[in-house]
Every structure is written in C-alpha cells, then in structure tokens.
Design a protein around this motif. Structure first.
Motif, PDB file in Angstrom:
ATOM      1  N   GLY A  38       5.106  25.592   7.215  1.00  0.00           N
ATOM      2  CA  GLY A  38       5.098  24.559   7.774  1.00  0.00           C
ATOM      3  C   GLY A  38       4.611  23.704   9.577  1.00  0.00           C
ATOM      4  O   GLY A  38       5.954  25.473   9.375  1.00  0.00           O
ATOM      5  N   ASP A  41       2.090  22.315  13.630  1.00  0.00           N
ATOM      6  CA  ASP A  41       0.878  21.677  14.935  1.00  0.00           C
ATOM      7  C   ASP A  41       2.177  21.838  15.474  1.00  0.00           C
ATOM      8  O   ASP A  41       1.466  21.589  16.989  1.00  0.00           O
ATOM      9  N   GLU A  47      -3.629  22.824  12.812  1.00  0.00           N
ATOM     10  CA  GLU A  47      -2.962  22.173  11.621  1.00  0.00           C
ATOM     11  C   GLU A  47      -2.738  22.810  10.080  1.00  0.00           C
ATOM     12  O   GLU A  47      -1.957  22.478   9.456  1.00  0.00           O
ATOM     13  N   ASP A  48      -3.730  23.349  10.138  1.00  0.00           N
ATOM     14  CA  ASP A  48      -4.200  24.396   9.146  1.00  0.00           C
ATOM     15  C   ASP A  48      -3.107  25.838   8.974  1.00  0.00           C
ATOM     16  O   ASP A  48      -3.168  26.365  10.244  1.00  0.00           O
ATOM     17  N   TRP A  72       9.854  23.848   3.088  1.00  0.00           N
ATOM     18  CA  TRP A  72       8.583  23.979   2.916  1.00  0.00           C
ATOM     19  C   TRP A  72       8.756  25.161   2.120  1.00  0.00           C
ATOM     20  O   TRP A  72       7.821  24.735   1.070  1.00  0.00           O
ATOM     21  N   TYR A  91       3.396  15.254   2.929  1.00  0.00           N
ATOM     22  CA  TYR A  91       2.640  16.484   4.176  1.00  0.00           C
ATOM     23  C   TYR A  91       1.795  17.129   2.949  1.00  0.00           C
ATOM     24  O   TYR A  91       1.647  18.070   2.706  1.00  0.00           O
ATOM     25  N   GLU A  93      -1.413  16.598   1.908  1.00  0.00           N
ATOM     26  CA  GLU A  93      -2.569  17.546   2.675  1.00  0.00           C
ATOM     27  C   GLU A  93      -2.291  18.518   3.237  1.00  0.00           C
ATOM     28  O   GLU A  93      -2.967  19.775   2.709  1.00  0.00           O
ATOM     29  N   GLN A  94      -1.156  19.323   3.440  1.00  0.00           N
ATOM     30  CA  GLN A  94      -0.814  20.589   4.176  1.00  0.00           C
ATOM     31  C   GLN A  94      -0.482  21.455   3.084  1.00  0.00           C
ATOM     32  O   GLN A  94      -0.523  22.146   3.131  1.00  0.00           O
ATOM     33  N   GLN A  97      -3.371  22.474   1.231  1.00  0.00           N
ATOM     34  CA  GLN A  97      -4.419  23.436   1.717  1.00  0.00           C
ATOM     35  C   GLN A  97      -3.339  24.832   2.207  1.00  0.00           C
ATOM     36  O   GLN A  97      -4.381  25.852   1.616  1.00  0.00           O
ATOM     37  N   ARG A  98      -1.797  24.629   2.655  1.00  0.00           N
ATOM     38  CA  ARG A  98      -1.476  25.820   2.070  1.00  0.00           C
ATOM     39  C   ARG A  98      -1.067  26.700  -0.133  1.00  0.00           C
ATOM     40  O   ARG A  98      -1.465  28.406   0.465  1.00  0.00           O
TER      41      ARG A  98
END
Length: 259
Positions: A38, A41, A47-48, A72, A91, A93-94, A97-98
């Motif tokens: 996490g 950024d 970001e990813d 996280w 969060y 979206e983040q 992705q993770r």
C-alpha cells in the motif's frame, strides 16, 4: 532487523539490508510490523504494485522472523469490507489491483506470512509483543469499531499506552512492545517505579548508536518508523534489535530521502 511500513519500497528494503549486513555482527532475521503493501504513491511515486517490485519484495522470504499484519494486509484479505469500511473503501481500486497480483502462487506466501497475526508473542519475540497499530481496539465509536491493526498510537497517547498496555496485562503480556503505523520513529519509556510514561522522538543524529532497554525498572514501546516513506521531515528508518545485549539501534536510509 525490524521493519515497519515499508509500503512497497523495494529500493529502501534492499538498502536497509545492505546497511545491516555491513554493521558489526550483521543481522540474523527480519521482523515485520505490517504495511509492507500500500501507499506506494507516497513511497516511490508508483500508483500500482508492479510484478518487478513484487519480485524484489519477495527478498523478505529469504529471511526468517515473526510478522504481524498492518491495516493494508488486513484490507487486502478482507475485500468484503471495501464498502462498509470508509477508510478501506477509499483505496478500493488500489486494493483490487494488488489482490489480483498477489493471487499468483509465487507471491501468496508473503501475504500469508503477514496476515497470520494481529499481535504476536512467541519464544522468538521474547520480551516483546509485536503489533502494527495496537494489541487491542484502543479507538472507535458507536458507528465503527476498527481492527487493532487499524488503530494508532501517537506520541500524545500517553494515557492509552500507560493504562491500556503497560498497566493492563491482558493487552500486553511482555515487558516491551514493538509497533508501527504512525511512521514516527521513537519510543515510549515507562518507569515501573514512578509509573511515569514518556515519549522520546528519535533524533537522526543518534542513528547507529545503540540504546539500552536492559533496565528492569523501565519498559519500552518502540516504533521503528517507516522504512518506506520519508515524510514531515523524518527520514526512512529501520531498527536493529539485539536481544542478547538488550539494545536497539536506529538505521537511516540516507540515500533515499525524497522520491
């Protein structure tokens, strides 16, 4: 070596390993206090979470040592709370992705290692209890009760630390504790004789200088600071804990103080 709040900064991880390896005696293992994932950024400008960075973070699996989950890691393993937890939901979206990346077989062991414990006491941790935010829910209201790993112990929270931890054997079964989450290097010092608890900020000029925790009349709650994020004028920091000599030493990532 003790690391907290790495936040996907694989460059800082490699640098701290090199620093610790070149110190007299080196180090044996790595204790993780959560939030390996996490906020990349803030740590690296990315970001990813990329596969390249994840491959570098897997260096952690080469080292033994206890680990506890950060908020996280808790969020990553509880997608059902994305909508009910306001902080987690910011969060989504983040996290999504993770989660997709961490489903890969070669990466799952690191997340499993970090997700197994909220607070940890073991023969390996000895005189220390390990947790990310707190060992119990020390915050909250009628609307939302956070998980212990989502709680914060700030330097101002002397009463919470004194009464809820040093003064409560159910919440703290060891003389000392290690914690993270606030990204603030420093330590609580509680006198068993006077029952006075103080917070001492870590001054950067004391880096690489051992601090003793061997006085039986003193109890410590130590925050290594963030190994991944330099913020508010504070450097990236880690901790070298010598349980034989009963000392802790702050390490600074001097090469990476800005993104």
């Amino acid at each position: 070596m003790v690391l907290s709040d790495l936040h996907e900064n694989s460059g800082a991880l490699q640098h701290f390993i090199r620093i610790a390896e070149h110190l007299p005696g080196g180090f044996d293992d790595i204790w993780l206090l959560g939030d390996v994932f996490g906020h990349s950024d803030d740590a690296t400008g990315l970001e990813d979470l990329t596969q390249e960075v994840m491959d570098e973070l897997m260096i952690l699996m080469r080292y033994k040592g206890p680990a506890v989950q950060g908020n996280w890691e808790y969020w990553l393993t509880h997608p059902e709370r994305d909508r009910s937890n306001k902080d987690q939901g910011k969060y989504t979206e983040q996290l999504t992705q993770r989660r997709t990346l961490l489903e890969k077989k070669k990466y799952k062991p690191l997340l499993d290692r970090l997700s197994a414990n909220t607070a940890l006491v073991s023969p390996e941790t000895g005189e220390f209890t390990l947790f990310h935010g707190c060992s119990y829910c020390c915050l909250g209201n009628s609307v939302y009760q956070p998980q212990p790993c989502e709680c914060y112990l700030f330097p101002r929270d002397l009463n919470t630390v004194t009464r809820g931890l040093f003064g409560n054997a159910e919440n703290l079964r060891t003389p000392h504790f290690l914690f993270g989450h606030t990204h603030t290097p420093g330590f609580f010092t509680y006198s068993a004789a006077s029952m006075i608890n103080l917070w001492q900020f870590f001054p950067p000029d004391r880096a690489n200088q051992p601090i003793s925790y061997g006085d039986s009349n003193q109890r410590y709650g130590i925050n290594p600071g963030s190994a991944g994020i330099a913020w508010r004028g504070l450097p990236r920091t880690a901790l070298l804990l010598d349980t034989n000599e009963k000392t802790f030493t702050y390490l600074i990532d001097e090469e990476r103080q800005t993104l």
